[in-house]
Design a protein around this motif. Structure first.
Motif, PDB file in Angstrom:
ATOM      1  N   LEU A 167      -1.163   4.718  -0.683  1.00  0.00           N
ATOM      2  CA  LEU A 167      -2.366   4.567   0.149  1.00  0.00           C
ATOM      3  C   LEU A 167      -1.956   4.680   1.618  1.00  0.00           C
ATOM      4  O   LEU A 167      -2.750   5.061   2.460  1.00  0.00           O
TER       5      LEU A 167
ATOM      6  N   PHE B  49      -7.821  -5.335  -4.659  1.00  0.00           N
ATOM      7  CA  PHE B  49      -7.937  -5.499  -3.213  1.00  0.00           C
ATOM      8  C   PHE B  49      -8.491  -6.872  -2.839  1.00  0.00           C
ATOM      9  O   PHE B  49      -9.167  -7.526  -3.637  1.00  0.00           O
TER      10      PHE B  49
ATOM     11  N   MET C 144      -4.418  -1.320  -8.773  1.00  0.00           N
ATOM     12  CA  MET C 144      -4.424  -2.069  -7.517  1.00  0.00           C
ATOM     13  C   MET C 144      -5.678  -2.922  -7.421  1.00  0.00           C
ATOM     14  O   MET C 144      -6.772  -2.475  -7.765  1.00  0.00           O
TER      15      MET C 144
ATOM     16  N   ASN D 191       1.612   2.685  -3.765  1.00  0.00           N
ATOM     17  CA  ASN D 191       0.776   3.688  -4.438  1.00  0.00           C
ATOM     18  C   ASN D 191       0.289   4.762  -3.461  1.00  0.00           C
ATOM     19  O   ASN D 191      -0.734   5.388  -3.696  1.00  0.00           O
TER      20      ASN D 191
ATOM     21  N   GLY E 184      -6.985   6.691  -9.019  1.00  0.00           N
ATOM     22  CA  GLY E 184      -6.530   8.022  -9.429  1.00  0.00           C
ATOM     23  C   GLY E 184      -7.621   9.073  -9.388  1.00  0.00           C
ATOM     24  O   GLY E 184      -7.454  10.151  -9.954  1.00  0.00           O
TER      25      GLY E 184
ATOM     26  N   ARG F 291       0.818  -1.213   0.000  1.00  0.00           N
ATOM     27  CA  ARG F 291       0.000   0.000   0.000  1.00  0.00           C
ATOM     28  C   ARG F 291       0.856   1.268   0.000  1.00  0.00           C
ATOM     29  O   ARG F 291       0.362   2.331  -0.397  1.00  0.00           O
TER      30      ARG F 291
ATOM     31  N   ARG G 272      -1.070   7.710  -9.264  1.00  0.00           N
ATOM     32  CA  ARG G 272      -1.836   6.478  -9.048  1.00  0.00           C
ATOM     33  C   ARG G 272      -2.515   5.975 -10.314  1.00  0.00           C
ATOM     34  O   ARG G 272      -2.821   4.786 -10.417  1.00  0.00           O
TER      35      ARG G 272
ATOM     36  N   ALA H 228      -7.076   4.674  -5.372  1.00  0.00           N
ATOM     37  CA  ALA H 228      -6.080   3.870  -6.076  1.00  0.00           C
ATOM     38  C   ALA H 228      -6.262   3.972  -7.587  1.00  0.00           C
ATOM     39  O   ALA H 228      -5.319   3.773  -8.342  1.00  0.00           O
TER      40      ALA H 228
END
Lengths: 271, 335
Positions: free
Chosen positions: A71, A114, A112, A69, B215, A66, A107, B213
């Motif tokens: 997060l 999850f 990504m 990126n 963007g 994480r 990003r 994530a």
């Protein structure tokens, strides 16, 4: 789609020596309150490489992912993606956190996926896929839609474009989530335990999509408990324990013949 | 009610008389297996609910007595009600009430969203400002707030808003209508902000992360991902607030704003038909709240898109009721 068409070298040795690594992490530290989650992690991931992060829960592998990126913010160290520091810019001896807009731009290049899919439940599958291309990349709608439909075809869900996520099985939802990330045409894909929330019989479909993605030359970092997948698909495996990358090596070697005592104990326990 | 029960013939022998040694011999289930009846010969009879009939009849009696009194007591003045139901000044009052409700709810919702976002801000000063606003407006009676706005001129005779060259006479600026809009709208914003905040917080944390994530900026995430999902939680209490607001606007009669209630009051001050005119006002309030309730149902249905099950429409509910053969005898059956 030029990136897709260029054949990517699959091993480090084939790489043009002048090329930057896709991801470079240097002494990444992170703590939540008094708890040190990452104690200086170093890692390099080459272009087109697939790296699996394994290790016990709480070892920091998800947190590290994480951080890539942004997060999670880091408390020390730096991470570069494609030669750019993620989330910060350097001013003298200081790293200044970037603004919302600049972080969002970074990003858009990093996909990504999850554990719990996190599809937008109020949007159809197609709307899920084209939302970010329309808003973040400001692409024309028909262009984004065409690409989205092609990607749904690719993950085997061409007939589900108009369905709402809740009407899909977990495996289908996760494949939609992968397609949604790919719809942004990322340079790098991060997977955070993509199969951990799935029924065992649905894991296979998701892993197949990921395997195909790896074969297409995508750079992937995958936090996983699927040792079989890691051994077959990953180029390298990183074993995390207590906030450190304890053992890094070729997938086959780390999983079948681990060197470090902690790795041996962990792999013996999960087998 | 037991008359409809068809008892199977040939009851098992051990059921009719005492069979001591067998009863002790094994568990009850085992005895059932030995009664010699084939499953096809038995009729299933649901549990009876005599209590439901008793309460239903009692309530119907009360309803009948009430209706009889309503139609036989001449003091209700139904002919007067009938005359004034379509009276022009009542109609104008109803329009004022509807306008007040719409504008005050608009102020409440817009300001409420802003306050809710402020409450969730990372900035502690912004957070506290929103908190203080909410505690002040929720902590004082709205009637007092209305009177405060109405008498603002006593506090600030000249309004300058801190801008040089601007000086407005508060007495002229704060008309009764404006005082009503400020009082009800700002008060509503405090309640709406709590509703919106609960809605935003009900959305799974992963949604914001996924949007980030991909963007999307924080604003885009809030507008496109968080708020639409928060709507499911926000809409039902907002409908209640709107219905509540429609009735709360009756308070503005103390500021002599000619709303529905005040128009009725003006009329009965002249003709002394107090009860009939209050009934006229009540009928109109009831009519509008009914329309709002129906609207609320369909708005809620629209915002639960993507859910596995949508709430049934009244037509669907009616069909379902017809399908359950005896509603008084059985529990609620699901289709």
């Amino acid at each position: 789609m030029t990136r897709r068409e260029t054949a990517h070298p699959r091993t480090v040795a084939d790489l043009d020596s002048g090329q930057l690594p896709m991801v470079r992490a240097e002494k990444v530290r992170k703590h939540f309150g008094p708890l040190e989650v990452l104690k200086g992690v170093d890692l390099e991931v080459e272009r087109g490489e697939v790296v699996c992060l394994i290790g016990p829960s709480g070892s920091g592998k998800s947190t590290f992912l994480r951080c890539i990126n942004h997060l999670e913010t880091v408390d020390g160290g730096r991470i570069w993606v494609d030669g750019q520091v993620v989330g910060y810019q350097r001013r003298g001896r200081k790293l200044l956190e970037l603004g919302d807009r600049e972080i969002c731009r970074q990003r858009t290049e990093i996909g990504m996926v999850f554990q719990h899919f996190n599809l937008f439940p109020h949007m159809t599958v197609l709307q899920n896929l084209i939302e970010a291309p329309l808003r973040a990349l400001r692409e024309p709608r028909d262009e984004a839609t065409a690409r989205a439909l092609a990607l749904l075809e690719q993950v085997g869900l061409a007939d589900k474009a108009g369905a709402y996520p809740r009407h899909l099985s977990g495996g289908q939802q996760q494949r939609v989530a992968i397609a949604r990330a790919l719809c942004m045409r990322p340079k790098l894909m991060l997977f955070d335990e993509p199969t951990s929330a799935l029924d065992p019989e649905l894991v296979g479909d998701v892993l197949t999509v990921m395997r195909e993605l790896a074969e297409s030359g995508m750079t992937m970092i995958v936090v996983t408990h699927e040792m079989g997948f890691a051994r077959e698909v990953a180029d390298r495996v990183v074993f995390f324990d207590a906030g450190q990358a304890v053992e890094v090596g070729p997938a086959q070697q780390v999983i079948t013949d681990p060197r470090h005592a902690r790795t041996k104990a962990f792999l013996a326990a999960v087998r | 009610m037991t008359g409809s029960t068809t008892r199977p013939e040939g009851r098992p022998a051990h059921d009719a008389g005492p069979s001591g040694p067998r009863r002790e011999a094994g568990p009850a289930g085992e005895r059932e297996h030995t009664d010699g009846m084939a499953a096809d010969d038995l009729t299933v009879v649901s549990k009876r609910h005599p209590g439901r009939w008793v309460t239903a009849i009692a309530l119907l009696l009360v309803a009948a007595a009430t209706l009889r009194s309503v139609f036989t007591n001449p003091r209700f003045g139904w002919d007067v009600v009938n005359t004034y139901l379509r009276d022009v000044s009542i109609g104008r009052g109803l329009l004022v009430t509807l306008e007040l409700t719409a504008i005050c709810m608009a102020i409440g919702i817009i300001l409420g969203v802003v306050l809710a976002v402020m409450r969730l801000s990372a900035n502690p000063v912004v957070r506290s400002a929103a908190f203080l606003y909410v505690s002040f407006f929720r902590g004082t009676p709205v009637l007092v707030q209305l009177l405060f706005w109405y008498n603002l001129a006593a506090l600030y005779p000249q309004l300058t808003f801190g801008i040089p060259g601007v000086s407005l006479d508060a007495n002229q600026l704060i008309t009764p209508i404006l005082a009503a809009l400020l009082g009800l709208g700002l008060n509503e914003a405090a309640y709406m902000s709590e509703i919106v905040r609960a809605g935003i917080q009900s959305v799974d944390h992963g949604q914001g992360e996924a949007a980030g994530a991909l963007g999307l900026t924080k604003m885009q995430t809030m507008r496109r991902v968080i708020l639409p999902q928060a709507m499911r939680v926000i809409i039902p209490p907002t409908g209640n607030e709107t219905i509540g607001m429609l009735k709360t606007t009756a308070l503005v009669s103390v500021l002599a704003v000619p709303d529905l209630l005040y128009s009725a009051q003006i009329l009965y001050a002249r003709n002394f038909q107090t009860i009939p005119l209050l009934i006229v006002a009540s009928i109109w309030y009831l009519a509008v709240t009914t329309v709002l309730t129906i609207g609320q149902f369909y708005v809620e249905r629209r915002f639960s898109r993507g859910n596995r099950t949508l709430p049934p429409t009244p037509v669907q509910q009616f069909r379902q009721l017809l399908r359950t053969h005896t509603p008084m005898a059985t529990g609620r059956s699901t289709p």
